[in-house]
Design an enzyme around this catalytic site. Structure first.
Site, PDB file in Angstrom:
ATOM      1  N   TYR A   1       6.250  -8.064  -2.199  1.00  0.00           N
ATOM      2  CA  TYR A   1       7.168  -8.279  -3.312  1.00  0.00           C
ATOM      3  C   TYR A   1       7.687  -6.963  -3.858  1.00  0.00           C
ATOM      4  CZ  TYR A   1       3.580  -6.857  -6.704  1.00  0.00           C
ATOM      5  OH  TYR A   1       2.664  -6.131  -7.429  1.00  0.00           O
TER       6      TYR A   1
ATOM      7  N   LYS B   1       3.039  -3.205  -0.928  1.00  0.00           N
ATOM      8  CA  LYS B   1       3.200  -3.980  -2.174  1.00  0.00           C
ATOM      9  C   LYS B   1       3.017  -5.450  -1.822  1.00  0.00           C
ATOM     10  CE  LYS B   1       5.838  -3.857  -6.476  1.00  0.00           C
ATOM     11  NZ  LYS B   1       4.705  -3.591  -7.353  1.00  0.00           N
TER      12      LYS B   1
ATOM     13  N   GLU C   1      -5.496   4.538  -9.071  1.00  0.00           N
ATOM     14  CA  GLU C   1      -4.361   4.118  -9.909  1.00  0.00           C
ATOM     15  C   GLU C   1      -4.818   3.065 -10.889  1.00  0.00           C
ATOM     16  OE1 GLU C   1      -1.281   2.290  -7.503  1.00  0.00           O
ATOM     17  OE2 GLU C   1      -2.751   1.195  -6.310  1.00  0.00           O
TER      18      GLU C   1
ATOM     19  N   LEU D   1      -0.344   2.564  -4.496  1.00  0.00           N
ATOM     20  CA  LEU D   1       1.036   2.154  -4.280  1.00  0.00           C
ATOM     21  C   LEU D   1       1.930   3.313  -4.722  1.00  0.00           C
ATOM     22  CD1 LEU D   1       2.901  -0.298  -3.531  1.00  0.00           C
ATOM     23  CD2 LEU D   1       3.331  -0.415  -5.981  1.00  0.00           C
TER      24      LEU D   1
HETATM   25  N1  PDD Z   1       3.495  -3.040 -10.406  1.00  0.00           N
HETATM   26  N2  PDD Z   1       0.552   0.675  -8.593  1.00  0.00           N
HETATM   27  C1  PDD Z   1       0.409  -0.659  -8.561  1.00  0.00           C
HETATM   28  C2  PDD Z   1      -0.851  -1.247  -8.026  1.00  0.00           C
HETATM   29  C3  PDD Z   1       1.454  -1.483  -9.036  1.00  0.00           C
HETATM   30  O1  PDD Z   1       1.321  -2.826  -8.984  1.00  0.00           O
HETATM   31  C4  PDD Z   1       2.633  -0.885  -9.571  1.00  0.00           C
HETATM   32  C5  PDD Z   1       3.772  -1.702 -10.097  1.00  0.00           C
HETATM   33  C6  PDD Z   1       2.722   0.520  -9.587  1.00  0.00           C
HETATM   34  C7  PDD Z   1       3.940   1.243 -10.108  1.00  0.00           C
HETATM   35  O2  PDD Z   1       5.051   1.085  -9.246  1.00  0.00           O
HETATM   36  P1  PDD Z   1       6.547   1.081  -9.836  1.00  0.00           P
HETATM   37  O3  PDD Z   1       6.746   2.356 -10.556  1.00  0.00           O
HETATM   38  O4  PDD Z   1       7.385   0.993  -8.611  1.00  0.00           O
HETATM   39  O5  PDD Z   1       6.675  -0.125 -10.722  1.00  0.00           O
HETATM   40  C8  PDD Z   1       1.661   1.267  -9.077  1.00  0.00           C
HETATM   41  C9  PDD Z   1       4.572  -3.946 -10.718  1.00  0.00           C
HETATM   42  C10 PDD Z   1       5.372  -3.561 -11.927  1.00  0.00           C
HETATM   43  C11 PDD Z   1       4.025  -5.372 -10.784  1.00  0.00           C
HETATM   44  O6  PDD Z   1       3.187  -5.672  -9.962  1.00  0.00           O
HETATM   45  O7  PDD Z   1       4.470  -6.161 -11.627  1.00  0.00           O
END
Ligand code: PDD
Length: 287
Positions: free
Chosen positions: A39, A153, A185, A209
Site C-alpha cells: 500500500y 510497504k 523506527e 521503511l
Molecule cells: N506509515 N515507517 C513505517 C513503518 C511506516 O508505516 C511509515 C508510514 C513510515 C513513514 O513513511 P512516509 O514518510 O512515507 O509516510 C515509516 C503510513 C503513514 C501509514 O501506514 O499509514
C-alpha cells in the site's frame, strides 16, 4: 455505517468508482487471507499530492519486492489519484492506495494468471494541530519484533499494529523500536535523533521503511546545512538525545518530548525540529 467514516464516499476498486458501501472484494482475496499486498499513503495539500513521484516509485519497489506486476503506469496512477481527490471537497486529504495479489483458491504459493486487486480511497486530512506541534508527543521504547523485510510497504502490518497499540496502552503517540540494541523506527513513522546539532538516523535498509519524509528530511538537512549521519544509532544515543522527532505522511514531522516518561533534552521541541518544520511548511505552501 463504518466507525470513523462519514457518509458514503466514493472509492476506487478494480477500474470503477463506487460508493464505499458498495465496494466489495472476495473473501478469497489474498490481501484478506494472507496480507499478500502492498500500500501507499500519499498526503494531498491544497488538492495537490505531495511528493507523488517518490510515492509512486516506492509503490513500484514494493510491488517488485513481492513480485506483483505493477497494474498501472505512473501516469495512470497519477490520474487515479487526481480523480480520487476530486471526489472530496477537502483541501487537504490523504490518499490510500492498495494492491493485493488477487483472488484465488487458498494456497500459499503464488497462483498463476490472476489479476491484482487495486483499491484506492481518500479521506480528509486533519494536519497535526499547532498545539501538537508546540507541545510535542510522548513515545515509549520497545523491541522491534517485526520481520526482516520492513522496507516493503506491506499490508501485513500485525507487528506494526501491535506496536502502535503498545504505545496507546501507555498513553503515548508512538513507539521507538530497537533491533539488537539499535534504533529502527516507529510503528508507522521514521525516527530522528539530534545530538550536538547533528541529525542521526538509521541507514535505509531492510530493517526500516524508507519514508518519503525520510528522503525529504535528508534533502532539507543538506539544503539547510544540518549535518546528517545515517548509521546505526544505539539505544543509549537515543536516550541521551537533545531532540527526538518522528516523521510520516499523516504526522508530518513532530517532536517527541518524552521517552519512557523521561524528558527528551529540554523536554520541549528543539531548534532542529523548528528548522525542519519550517522547511516542510514552506514546501507545502509552494506546491
Ligand atoms: N506509515 N515507517 C513505517 C513503518 C511506516 O508505516 C511509515 C508510514 C513510515 C513513514 O513513511 P512516509 O514518510 O512515507 O509516510 C515509516 C503510513 C503513514 C501509514 O501506514 O499509514
Amino acid at each position: 455505517m463504518i466507525p470513523g467514516i462519514e457518509g458514503d464516499p466514493l472509492v476506487y476498486l478494480n477500474g470503477e468508482f463506487t460508493p464505499l458501501s458498495q465496494a466489495k472484494i472476495s473473501v478469497l482475496d489474498r490481501g484478506f487471507i494472507f496480507g499478500d499486498g502492498i500500500y501507499e499513503v500519499v498526503p494531498v495539500y491544497g488538492r495537490k499530492p505531495f511528493r507523488m513521484a517518490q510515492h509512486l516509485a516506492r509503490l513500484a519497489r514494493s510491488l517488485d519486492a513481492i513480485r506483483i506486476p505493477n497494474p498501472h503506469t505512473a501516469e495512470q496512477w497519477q490520474a487515479l489519484v487526481a480523480r480520487l481527490v476530486e471526489t472530496l471537497d477537502a483541501q487537504d486529504q490523504f490518499v490510500y492506495l492498495q494492491v493485493t495479489r488477487g483472488v484465488a483458491k487458498r494456497d500459499h504459493a503464488f497462483p498463476r494468471n490472476i489479476s491484482p486487486t487495486v483499491f484506492g480511497m481518500t479521506s480528509p486530512f486533519a494536519r497535526p494541530s499547532a498545539e501538537l506541534r508546540e507541545s510535542g508527543v510522548k513515545a515509549v521504547t520497545m523491541p522491534d519484533e517485526r520481520w526482516l523485510h520492513c522496507h516493503i510497504k506491506s499490508t501485513s502490518l500485525l507487528g506494526n499494529v501491535l506496536a502502535r497499540q503498545y504505545a496507546v496502552d501507555r498513553d503515548a503517540t508512538e513507539v521507538v523500536m530497537f533491533r539488537d540494541g539499535f534504533l529502527s523506527e516507529g510503528s508507522s513513522s521514521n525516527i530522528w535523533v539530534v545530538k550536538d546539532g547533528r541529525l542521526l538516523a538509521p541507514q535505509k535498509n531492510h530493517l526500516i521503511l524508507e519514508g518519503i519524509r525520510y528522503g525529504f528530511i535528508e534533502e532539507m538537512a543538506s539544503a539547510k546545512g544540518i549535518p546528517l549521519e545515517m548509521r546505526p544509532v544505539s539505544k543509549a544515543e537515543v536516550q541521551a538525545a537533545d531532540e527526538l522527532m518522528l516523521s510520516s505522511a499523516t504526522k508530518e514531522i513532530l517532536p517527541i518530548v518524552s521517552l519512557d516518561g523521561q524528558p527528551v533534552g529540554a523536554g520541549r521541541p528543539g531548534p532542529v525540529y523548528a528548522r525542519l518544520r519550517q522547511g516542510y511548511d514552506e514546501a507545502i505552501a509552494a506546491l
